[in-house]
Write an enzyme that holds these catalytic residues in place. Structure first.
Site, PDB file in Angstrom:
ATOM      1  N   HIS A 171     -47.084  -6.485 -87.071  1.00  0.00           N
ATOM      2  CA  HIS A 171     -46.163  -6.075 -86.008  1.00  0.00           C
ATOM      3  C   HIS A 171     -46.938  -5.840 -84.703  1.00  0.00           C
ATOM      4  CE1 HIS A 171     -42.713  -3.761 -84.240  1.00  0.00           C
ATOM      5  NE2 HIS A 171     -43.717  -3.152 -83.615  1.00  0.00           N
ATOM      6  N   GLU A 172     -48.037  -5.093 -84.810  1.00  0.00           N
ATOM      7  CA  GLU A 172     -48.822  -4.797 -83.611  1.00  0.00           C
ATOM      8  C   GLU A 172     -49.538  -6.035 -83.074  1.00  0.00           C
ATOM      9  OE1 GLU A 172     -48.301  -2.190 -82.027  1.00  0.00           O
ATOM     10  OE2 GLU A 172     -47.180  -1.182 -83.618  1.00  0.00           O
ATOM     11  N   HIS A 208     -47.466  -7.714 -80.641  1.00  0.00           N
ATOM     12  CA  HIS A 208     -47.587  -7.193 -79.280  1.00  0.00           C
ATOM     13  C   HIS A 208     -48.925  -7.607 -78.647  1.00  0.00           C
ATOM     14  CE1 HIS A 208     -44.023  -4.748 -79.649  1.00  0.00           C
ATOM     15  NE2 HIS A 208     -44.535  -3.982 -80.606  1.00  0.00           N
TER      16      HIS A 208
END
Length: 459
Positions: free
Chosen positions: A25-26, A29
């Site tokens: 998920h990170e 980003h």
């Protein structure tokens, strides 16, 4: 002892799966942020004290002590209050936001003070000449891509896991093979669940049907599904039926006469029908006393996205009804009520379910693996939907702020007015702080409930 070790193994597997999901998920980003030139100072899994970290280039990569999320820190996530002011560094994780900001010092004008403290908290971390690399300097569409990158990764993970589950393992469906043959006839409303001396033998047992027999045809009609055989039997009370079954690779002909018996009425989907008062409806139909065996049936690729969509709708429904759901959880945790098996759970509850799946010795390993994949896929759907809630500091809140800025600029351009500049999202810090407190309280409630009154697969 073996079941305990299997339980621990199940918990460990889901912890690793959650850590990978958070990490990816990170990365969702991190990658676009770096590609767009934003300076990223930290990439962390977890929050709290750092257990391990190393620097690579300008970014510190590490693991923290409390594995309830993750974050990346980008400089200039909030625009300065005035043109030429100093930007600040912020993170993409809501727990980390609480850690970074801390409780604001209580002063007169507390809300204004909180906003100002937020702007100044990390301004000194912005190096000289790095303002052009601040997050808020990106065009709106690039900021939206950066903030949607995390939830998009959860969507990709869920699609991949559901694809493996459906196409590799298959879904559990009733087959045309007999899983059980009742010894006697008991009505649907009977208080007894076991046969007693003097009970009438079931038609299936009397005819010689056995578990493992595969239904081939009934009265010359080829049987392709269990529902088809059930319909024929229910409509034929007292009528001898010529039943052909496959047993040990050989077809065997038997004569079965369904008995008229009280059974629960079912709809087209096989669900028990209820009346206006919620009571289960019974009817008298033909009964043989056989039950279907389950089997895993592989699905085509076209079945993956609809299943993902169903899970997204389910999570959205839970979130829309979250206040009542949390009240129900609290009533169950602190009172005599029972937990809703379809209600929200914490990471503790997820770990417990994984442990139970691993420790059940009555299901094969293949089904255990499939259940683990389904659990992790569902968790990623939950992360996807939850992070899209348009509230700071969740990803959806940052996306909403960027989109609002784009609307303001487009409006100003349409009417040939000066650009209003970046949206001052620091003004939302009081709301952000409140959201973090609510989310933290919700997490504590769910963790407590999952400890004192957990949702269990074992009843």
């Amino acid at each position: 002892m073996e079941s305990v070790l299997l339980f621990i193994l199940g918990v460990a597997v889901v912890i690793v799966g959650l850590a990978l999901s958070i990490g990816l998920h990170e990365i969702g980003h991190l990658v676009p942020a770096k590609l767009f030139g934003v300076k990223v100072t930290q990439y962390m899994i977890g929050f709290g004290p750092t257990l391990w970290s190393r620097h690579k280039g300008e970014t510190e990569y590490g693991v923290k002590a409390i594995p309830l999320g993750g974050y990346i820190s980008m400089i200039g996530m909030f625009a300065p209050a005035k043109p030429g002011g100093a930007a600040r560094e912020a993170s993409t994780g809501f727990f980390q936001t609480l850690v970074q900001e801390g409780a604001p010092e209580k002063k007169p004008g507390a809300l204004a003070t909180m906003v100002e403290d937020a702007r100044q908290a990390s301004a000194e971390t912005i190096g000289h000449g790095e303002d052009h690399r601040a997050f808020y300097r990106l065009p709106v569409w690039k900021r939206v891509i950066v903030m949607l990158g995390g939830p998009f990764m959860n969507l990709v993970i869920a699609v991949v896991l559901f694809a493996i589950l459906l196409m590799g393992f298959g879904t559990a469906q009733v087959s045309t093979t007999l899983g059980s043959v009742n010894e006697c006839v008991l009505s649907a409303t009977s208080e007894r669940q076991t046969c007693a001396a003097g009970d009438e033998e079931s038609p299936g047992a009397a005819a010689g049907l056995k578990p493992g027999d595969r239904l081939v045809s009934i009265n010359g009609t080829a049987i392709d599904s269990w529902a088809q055989s059930t319909e024929i039997i229910r409509e034929s009370p007292g009528t001898p039926l010529d039943v052909v079954v496959e047993r040990g690779g050989t077809d065997l002909s038997l004569v079965v006469t369904p008995k008229l018996s009280e059974r629960y009425a079912t709809d087209a989907d096989g669900q028990i029908v209820k009346d206006a008062e919620g009571n289960q409806v019974t009817t008298e139909v033909g009964f043989v006393g056989i039950g279907a065996a389950g089997e895993l049936v592989r699905q085509p690729a076209s079945a993956v996205l609809p299943l993902v969509g169903e899970n997204i709708v389910g999570v959205v429904h839970i979130i829309l009804n979250l206040p009542q759901r949390l009240i129900d959880v609290a009533n169950a945790a602190f009172g005599p009520g029972e937990r809703d098996p379809n209600g929200p759970i914490s990471v503790v509850g997820v770990g417990r379910l994984a442990g139970e799946i691993a420790s059940i010795d009555t299901i094969p390993v293949v089904e255990k693996v499939a259940s683990m994949l389904s659990l992790l896929a569902s968790v990623n759907i939950a992360l996807l939907v939850f992070n899209l809630i348009p509230l700071m500091p969740l990803d959806g809140g940052h996306v909403a702020g960027a989109l609002w800025e784009g609307i303001r600029k487009a409006w100003a351009k349409l009417f040939k007015k000066p650009s209003p500049g970046p949206v001052d999202t620091a003004k939302l810090m009081p709301v952000t702080f409140a959201v973090v407190i609510v989310l933290g309280g919700m997490s504590l409630l769910l963790i407590y409930a999952d400890i004192v009154k957990p949702i269990s697969l074992l009843g």
